[in-house]
Design an enzyme around this catalytic site. Structure first.
Site, mmCIF file in Angstrom:
data_model
loop_
_atom_site.group_PDB
_atom_site.id
_atom_site.type_symbol
_atom_site.label_atom_id
_atom_site.label_comp_id
_atom_site.label_asym_id
_atom_site.label_seq_id
_atom_site.Cartn_x
_atom_site.Cartn_y
_atom_site.Cartn_z
ATOM 1 N N ARG A 293 -13.829 -7.138 22.552
ATOM 2 C CA ARG A 293 -14.782 -7.781 21.656
ATOM 3 C C ARG A 293 -14.293 -7.588 20.225
ATOM 4 O O ARG A 293 -14.413 -6.511 19.646
ATOM 5 C CB ARG A 293 -16.165 -7.136 21.852
ATOM 6 C CG ARG A 293 -17.304 -7.885 21.187
ATOM 7 C CD ARG A 293 -18.549 -7.023 21.185
ATOM 8 N NE ARG A 293 -18.458 -5.998 20.144
ATOM 9 C CZ ARG A 293 -18.903 -4.745 20.280
ATOM 10 N NH1 ARG A 293 -19.430 -4.337 21.407
ATOM 11 N NH2 ARG A 293 -18.796 -3.896 19.266
ATOM 12 N N HIS A 297 -21.130 -6.351 18.364
ATOM 13 C CA HIS A 297 -21.889 -6.618 19.590
ATOM 14 C C HIS A 297 -22.838 -7.787 19.358
ATOM 15 O O HIS A 297 -22.896 -8.728 20.144
ATOM 16 C CB HIS A 297 -22.657 -5.368 20.005
ATOM 17 C CG HIS A 297 -23.614 -5.595 21.134
ATOM 18 N ND1 HIS A 297 -23.183 -5.839 22.424
ATOM 19 C CD2 HIS A 297 -24.969 -5.629 21.182
ATOM 20 C CE1 HIS A 297 -24.236 -6.004 23.206
ATOM 21 N NE2 HIS A 297 -25.329 -5.883 22.478
ATOM 22 N N TYR A 306 -18.054 2.934 14.802
ATOM 23 C CA TYR A 306 -17.705 3.614 16.044
ATOM 24 C C TYR A 306 -16.317 3.281 16.596
ATOM 25 O O TYR A 306 -15.926 3.828 17.619
ATOM 26 C CB TYR A 306 -18.763 3.351 17.124
ATOM 27 C CG TYR A 306 -19.048 1.884 17.408
ATOM 28 C CD1 TYR A 306 -18.215 1.129 18.235
ATOM 29 C CD2 TYR A 306 -20.156 1.260 16.854
ATOM 30 C CE1 TYR A 306 -18.484 -0.205 18.495
ATOM 31 C CE2 TYR A 306 -20.438 -0.069 17.106
ATOM 32 C CZ TYR A 306 -19.605 -0.803 17.933
ATOM 33 O OH TYR A 306 -19.868 -2.120 18.196
#
Length: 401
Positions: A293, A297, A306
């Protein structure tokens, strides 16, 4: 070897898809050779195009793309480019306040277009909320995907018009819906198949485990297509599973295969193989498309909190669109005129999406109360009255009540 096991219409523009199937049960050589697969440190990965765009051979899956032409390859490239352009426009519209939320597919175009173009029109798709490329392959107008994210409808298209179910926000529940639908197909005696899309995070949901169990026991004609994009929001895959996700199929008694999710040709081949198994009465298959990805998100997420830039840059080098372009150029299947024309078409699509979203009418605020009970209900009537009073509490354009 890549597979582990213990046990009516033509697509709108299918890249070399064969509509014919057999109705007799068969065992493929791929499944026969499955014993012991995946025991090496690095899981086996089906790949037909390298990140540099070089075509590589695969004895098991080459036959599923043997009839793909140069025109088909250009079509797959066009699909990915236009899907990415639509996705970028939707992200921009959210940032401008035109959408409440958006779930980007950036980086996952090959997994979606490859698998989407493997489908026949009579197959049925159960998506999550990120399958914009699959929706494109099913003929769903991109602007229809945006109504829910703008808050003006609950879906925006007729699922039976394109055999493409409405987006599912509840994580993993669509796999159960797909399994039940596939079980119904067997009762009807049809030879179509079902595909259910979900992510690596959803693979940890109980609904997915139940879908695997029921589909295996009832030999349902369903393909579970997991887009492993490495991150379940901020949770990495290694914190979700001790084994590669495709190996989970072994415990349920059906094959699992891991495919290079950024290789559109490999996704086309592997999905066609899995769908043929389903149509031939061989039951479910788990396909793990190993991808990444590239963006957040959703637009409410900040991936820089992160994951590292180095990780993202490493995956940018495996970009699915750049990979196919390199192959097209090296094989002289496309010239600069093709790419320039596609760029023009891409910009036109972006403009159409912008205009369509901004022109969407606001919904009737009270419509939500009309279809709860067929004969009305006292509690719903009370809630409607409370909502009406709330609406009346706002000042109108003239400053009055």
């Amino acid at each position: 070897m890549t597979v582990e096991s213990t046990a009516a219409r033509t697509p709108r523009r299918s890249a070399g898809n064969k509509a014919g199937t057999t109705g007799t049960k068969r065992t493929t050589s791929t499944t026969k050779k499955a014993a012991g697969a995946g025991k090496s440190a690095e899981p086996a990965l089906v790949q037909l195009l390298t990140p540099e765009g070089k075509r590589v051979k695969n004895a098991e899956f080459d036959k599923y793309v043997a009839d793909v032409t140069a025109e088909d390859l250009r079509g797959l490239y066009r699909d990915m480019v236009l899907t990415r352009r639509f996705d970028a426009e939707a992200t921009a519209l959210q940032r401008q306040g035109e959408l409440g939320l958006w779930a980007s597919l950036l980086g996952q175009e090959a997994a979606q277009i490859g698998s989407g173009r493997a489908l026949r029109d009579d197959d049925y798709v159960f998506p999550t909320y990120r399958e914009h490329g699959v929706a494109w392959c099913r003929g769903v107008d991109p602007t229809n995907l945006l109504g829910m994210f703008r808050g003006v409808n609950n879906g925006g298209w007729d699922p039976n018009g394109n055999n493409f179910h409405l987006y599912t926000i509840v994580i993993g529940s669509q796999t159960l819906h797909a399994t039940g639908y596939a079980m119904g197909i067997t009762k009807d005696g049809a030879d179509s198949a079902v595909i259910a899309y979900f992510g690596d995070g959803a693979s940890s949901q109980g609904d997915v485990a139940e879908a695997f169990t029921f589909s295996a026991v009832y030999n349902a004609p369903v393909v579970f297509f997991c887009q492993n994009n490495q991150w379940a929001i901020s949770e990495p895959t290694e914190k979700q599973s001790r084994v590669p996700l495709y190996q989970r199929a072994q415990g349920y008694g059906f094959p699992g295969v891991r495919v290079d999710g950024n290789d559109v040709l490999a996704n086309l081949a592997v999905t066609k193989w899995a769908l043929e198994r389903a149509r031939a009465g061989e039951g479910p298959t788990l396909v793990e498309a190993f991808t990444y990805r590239m963006g957040a998100h959703t637009t409410s997420d900040d991936p820089t909190r992160y994951r590292t830039d180095d990780e993202r840059l490493a995956w940018e080098a495996k970009d699915p669109i750049l990979r196919l372009r390199r192959h097209l150029e090296a094989a002289h299947h496309a010239d600069e005129g093709f790419f320039a024309e596609l760029e023009t078409e891409s910009e036109a699509l972006g403009k159409r999406v912008r205009e369509a979203v901004r022109a969407m009418p606001d919904p009737d605020h009270f419509a939500i109360f009309e279809n709860v009970y067929a004969d009305g209900h006292a509690l719903v009537d009370e809630e409607r009255a409370q909502f009406a009073a709330y609406q009346d509490s706002f000042a109108d354009e003239d400053g009055g009540k």
